[in-house]
Scaffold this motif. Sequence first.
Motif, PDB file in Angstrom:
ATOM      1  N   LEU A 241      42.162  52.021  35.299  1.00  0.00           N
ATOM      2  CA  LEU A 241      41.079  52.176  36.274  1.00  0.00           C
ATOM      3  C   LEU A 241      41.022  53.610  36.783  1.00  0.00           C
ATOM      4  O   LEU A 241      39.947  54.178  36.977  1.00  0.00           O
ATOM      5  CB  LEU A 241      41.257  51.193  37.429  1.00  0.00           C
ATOM      6  N   LYS A 242      42.206  54.199  36.969  1.00  0.00           N
ATOM      7  CA  LYS A 242      42.272  55.587  37.420  1.00  0.00           C
ATOM      8  C   LYS A 242      41.591  56.502  36.409  1.00  0.00           C
ATOM      9  O   LYS A 242      40.788  57.357  36.766  1.00  0.00           O
ATOM     10  CB  LYS A 242      43.744  55.974  37.580  1.00  0.00           C
ATOM     11  N   SER A 243      41.878  56.257  35.126  1.00  0.00           N
ATOM     12  CA  SER A 243      41.282  57.122  34.101  1.00  0.00           C
ATOM     13  C   SER A 243      39.772  56.897  34.014  1.00  0.00           C
ATOM     14  O   SER A 243      39.041  57.716  33.488  1.00  0.00           O
ATOM     15  CB  SER A 243      41.947  56.902  32.745  1.00  0.00           C
ATOM     16  N   MET A 244      39.293  55.746  34.530  1.00  0.00           N
ATOM     17  CA  MET A 244      37.851  55.473  34.505  1.00  0.00           C
ATOM     18  C   MET A 244      37.167  55.880  35.807  1.00  0.00           C
ATOM     19  O   MET A 244      36.011  55.520  36.052  1.00  0.00           O
ATOM     20  CB  MET A 244      37.610  53.997  34.205  1.00  0.00           C
ATOM     21  N   GLY A 245      37.884  56.605  36.664  1.00  0.00           N
ATOM     22  CA  GLY A 245      37.249  57.215  37.829  1.00  0.00           C
ATOM     23  C   GLY A 245      37.427  56.479  39.153  1.00  0.00           C
ATOM     24  O   GLY A 245      36.882  56.886  40.177  1.00  0.00           O
ATOM     25  N   LEU A 246      38.204  55.379  39.160  1.00  0.00           N
ATOM     26  CA  LEU A 246      38.443  54.688  40.435  1.00  0.00           C
ATOM     27  C   LEU A 246      39.641  55.331  41.125  1.00  0.00           C
ATOM     28  O   LEU A 246      40.674  55.569  40.491  1.00  0.00           O
ATOM     29  CB  LEU A 246      38.732  53.196  40.220  1.00  0.00           C
ATOM     30  N   GLU A 247      39.499  55.613  42.424  1.00  0.00           N
ATOM     31  CA  GLU A 247      40.627  56.145  43.171  1.00  0.00           C
ATOM     32  C   GLU A 247      41.401  54.976  43.769  1.00  0.00           C
ATOM     33  O   GLU A 247      40.914  54.312  44.690  1.00  0.00           O
ATOM     34  CB  GLU A 247      40.130  57.079  44.281  1.00  0.00           C
ATOM     35  N   ILE A 248      42.577  54.701  43.211  1.00  0.00           N
ATOM     36  CA  ILE A 248      43.329  53.517  43.631  1.00  0.00           C
ATOM     37  C   ILE A 248      44.056  53.806  44.947  1.00  0.00           C
ATOM     38  O   ILE A 248      44.789  54.787  45.063  1.00  0.00           O
ATOM     39  CB  ILE A 248      44.354  53.105  42.544  1.00  0.00           C
ATOM     40  N   GLU A 249      43.818  52.959  45.951  1.00  0.00           N
ATOM     41  CA  GLU A 249      44.472  53.174  47.253  1.00  0.00           C
ATOM     42  C   GLU A 249      45.781  52.417  47.319  1.00  0.00           C
ATOM     43  O   GLU A 249      46.746  52.854  47.928  1.00  0.00           O
ATOM     44  CB  GLU A 249      43.549  52.716  48.389  1.00  0.00           C
ATOM     45  N   MET A 250      45.834  51.231  46.711  1.00  0.00           N
ATOM     46  CA  MET A 250      47.053  50.433  46.782  1.00  0.00           C
ATOM     47  C   MET A 250      46.967  49.293  45.781  1.00  0.00           C
ATOM     48  O   MET A 250      45.874  48.794  45.489  1.00  0.00           O
ATOM     49  CB  MET A 250      47.179  49.830  48.191  1.00  0.00           C
ATOM     50  N   SER A 251      48.117  48.896  45.224  1.00  0.00           N
ATOM     51  CA  SER A 251      48.128  47.668  44.439  1.00  0.00           C
ATOM     52  C   SER A 251      49.368  46.898  44.842  1.00  0.00           C
ATOM     53  O   SER A 251      50.403  47.495  45.138  1.00  0.00           O
ATOM     54  CB  SER A 251      48.120  47.976  42.942  1.00  0.00           C
ATOM     55  N   HIS A 252      49.248  45.586  44.916  1.00  0.00           N
ATOM     56  CA  HIS A 252      50.412  44.803  45.345  1.00  0.00           C
ATOM     57  C   HIS A 252      50.332  43.366  44.877  1.00  0.00           C
ATOM     58  O   HIS A 252      49.256  42.861  44.525  1.00  0.00           O
ATOM     59  CB  HIS A 252      50.577  44.853  46.869  1.00  0.00           C
ATOM     60  N   HIS A 253      51.499  42.722  44.888  1.00  0.00           N
ATOM     61  CA  HIS A 253      51.544  41.299  44.612  1.00  0.00           C
ATOM     62  C   HIS A 253      50.943  40.593  45.811  1.00  0.00           C
ATOM     63  O   HIS A 253      51.156  40.991  46.945  1.00  0.00           O
ATOM     64  CB  HIS A 253      52.991  40.848  44.392  1.00  0.00           C
ATOM     65  N   GLU A 254      50.136  39.541  45.568  1.00  0.00           N
ATOM     66  CA  GLU A 254      49.535  38.801  46.681  1.00  0.00           C
ATOM     67  C   GLU A 254      50.427  37.630  47.100  1.00  0.00           C
ATOM     68  O   GLU A 254      51.524  37.447  46.591  1.00  0.00           O
ATOM     69  CB  GLU A 254      48.128  38.320  46.285  1.00  0.00           C
ATOM     70  N   VAL A 255      49.910  36.819  48.016  1.00  0.00           N
ATOM     71  CA  VAL A 255      50.691  35.744  48.632  1.00  0.00           C
ATOM     72  C   VAL A 255      51.153  34.699  47.603  1.00  0.00           C
ATOM     73  O   VAL A 255      52.317  34.297  47.580  1.00  0.00           O
ATOM     74  CB  VAL A 255      49.850  35.056  49.736  1.00  0.00           C
ATOM     75  N   ALA A 256      50.246  34.264  46.719  1.00  0.00           N
ATOM     76  CA  ALA A 256      50.600  33.200  45.777  1.00  0.00           C
ATOM     77  C   ALA A 256      51.355  33.766  44.574  1.00  0.00           C
ATOM     78  O   ALA A 256      51.232  34.954  44.259  1.00  0.00           O
ATOM     79  CB  ALA A 256      49.328  32.491  45.304  1.00  0.00           C
ATOM     80  N   ALA A 257      52.143  32.892  43.903  1.00  0.00           N
ATOM     81  CA  ALA A 257      52.775  33.284  42.646  1.00  0.00           C
ATOM     82  C   ALA A 257      51.680  33.762  41.700  1.00  0.00           C
ATOM     83  O   ALA A 257      50.583  33.191  41.673  1.00  0.00           O
ATOM     84  CB  ALA A 257      53.515  32.099  42.043  1.00  0.00           C
ATOM     85  N   SER A 258      51.968  34.836  40.948  1.00  0.00           N
ATOM     86  CA  SER A 258      51.029  35.338  39.924  1.00  0.00           C
ATOM     87  C   SER A 258      49.720  35.891  40.468  1.00  0.00           C
ATOM     88  O   SER A 258      48.795  36.132  39.709  1.00  0.00           O
ATOM     89  CB  SER A 258      50.680  34.236  38.913  1.00  0.00           C
ATOM     90  N   GLN A 259      49.630  36.061  41.781  1.00  0.00           N
ATOM     91  CA  GLN A 259      48.366  36.572  42.347  1.00  0.00           C
ATOM     92  C   GLN A 259      48.517  38.049  42.718  1.00  0.00           C
ATOM     93  O   GLN A 259      49.536  38.445  43.285  1.00  0.00           O
ATOM     94  CB  GLN A 259      47.966  35.755  43.578  1.00  0.00           C
ATOM     95  N   HIS A 260      47.496  38.835  42.396  1.00  0.00           N
ATOM     96  CA  HIS A 260      47.574  40.285  42.577  1.00  0.00           C
ATOM     97  C   HIS A 260      46.325  40.843  43.238  1.00  0.00           C
ATOM     98  O   HIS A 260      45.284  40.206  43.239  1.00  0.00           O
ATOM     99  CB  HIS A 260      47.768  40.966  41.213  1.00  0.00           C
ATOM    100  N   GLU A 261      46.486  42.065  43.780  1.00  0.00           N
ATOM    101  CA  GLU A 261      45.338  42.757  44.361  1.00  0.00           C
ATOM    102  C   GLU A 261      45.459  44.241  44.058  1.00  0.00           C
ATOM    103  O   GLU A 261      46.547  44.810  44.146  1.00  0.00           O
ATOM    104  CB  GLU A 261      45.312  42.536  45.884  1.00  0.00           C
ATOM    105  N   ILE A 262      44.343  44.841  43.682  1.00  0.00           N
ATOM    106  CA  ILE A 262      44.295  46.296  43.506  1.00  0.00           C
ATOM    107  C   ILE A 262      43.138  46.800  44.362  1.00  0.00           C
ATOM    108  O   ILE A 262      42.008  46.333  44.219  1.00  0.00           O
ATOM    109  CB  ILE A 262      44.060  46.663  42.018  1.00  0.00           C
TER     110      ILE A 262
END
Length: 441
Positions: free
Chosen positions: A173-194
Amino acid sequence: MSADVTKLLKKIEADDVQFIRLQFTDVPGMPKNAAIPVAQAEKSLTDGTWFDGSSIEGFTRIEESDMLLKADPASYALLPWRPQEGKVARFMCDVYTYGNKPFEGDPRYVLKKVLADAAKMGYTYNTGPELEFFLFNLVDGKPTTQFADQGCYFDLAPMDKAEDVRREIVLSLKSMGLEIEMSHHEVAASQHEIDFKYADALTTADRVMTYKFAAKAIALRHGLHASFMAKPIAGINGSGMHTHGSLAKNGKNAFYDANAKDGLSDTALYYIGGLLKHAKAITRVANPTINSYKRLVPGYEAPCYISWSTTNRSAQIRIPAARGNSTRAEFRSPDPMCNPYLTFACLLAAGLDGIKNKIMPPDPTNTNIYHLSAKERKKMKIDMLPGSLAESQAELVKDKVICEALGPHILETLATIAEAETDAFRLAVHPWELDRYLATY
Ligand code: ADP
Ligand code: MG
Ligand code: MG
Ligand code: MG
Ligand code: MG
């Protein structure tokens, strides 16, 4: 050939591009594309590329099926997960009809139209969405609901097996021009957020499409399925797309007023008033499937009451504590199944209606709404969000402002989809019914 096209063609050649994907979005929010060999680039960038739109969901009738894709030069990006020799580039496109008119069923056009209304009032609309998703195992090539990891909120590897996948998505995503502010594991197992940095709503909607597309493509390479379904597993947190929004005028955040109560300008309050007024109709677009309504239930982090708050996260609209340029309203009900162009268009149309008609919201609800009784909620005039697709569809057709923003073509398509989905679901015999009735009756 214009100077811009010449410059772009030079870049395409320098990047060693072999294929160009012309991408657009259908009414339900699915990415669509046609690939052209690089030799066609000049013609496409100058005149557009014709295609048959008759099989695209919600697009057009057979008799007017010839449509033109016009690439948006600003959206040029290389697909980093495709071969690096003879690369693949993509453009987001606008869809035009036979008479060279913007197509009313193109979600990108709908958003552009409401953005033009905002521009007439001197506003730029910025959005920053937080998309959550699950990474599930693929078994025999088919998506399952088997967790790919057992991590939970903000966990680190080795608990978080999907960390490598998430890292690869972030780098792409970074190489496609998105400025990533944070990525982390979410509350549920296998759940993610970027989370990526906010920008004007059109750029951001394009980026939401890029995010989902990249996450799916990269997960697949690891034998996983990235799912943006709102509530894939009963009893476990669903996935949301909280959407932070603000208006800027003359380069300044129009929601901030250092001298006002809570630092919120009248513009901010009216915008909130508009969102609250139109919340029920917006739900049809921001929560577009039967499944979306299984997330909007009490007990998780998803809202189900129409309200706003400066302190707590049980409200539908939260005003984060940051002020100055970061002053914004977080609309917490959308889920990532939504079409981002249409969702942002509805949010903006509602906010602008609030500003034009000076709709003052009630006082913020700064207590946990889930702890209030039905009687207390009634006294505080806190209404509920629609509880199903059929209900939100009924709310949509009653709401003139949101209907006007979407236009007749999109409205007709949404009505057809809601009816078909509701009927199909009613005809199905759900596993819950078998569990409940089969043995007893
Ligand atoms: P949360 O506390 O709900 O997790 P964050 O603080 O992580 O939310 O912010 C989420 C989003 O808000 C990000 O995409 C960020 O870029 C965006 N954001 C920040 N300032 C603004 C603004 N002025 N207008 C719109 N979005 C903004
Ligand atoms: Mg977040
Ligand atoms: Mg989250
Ligand atoms: Mg955050
Ligand atoms: Mg949030």
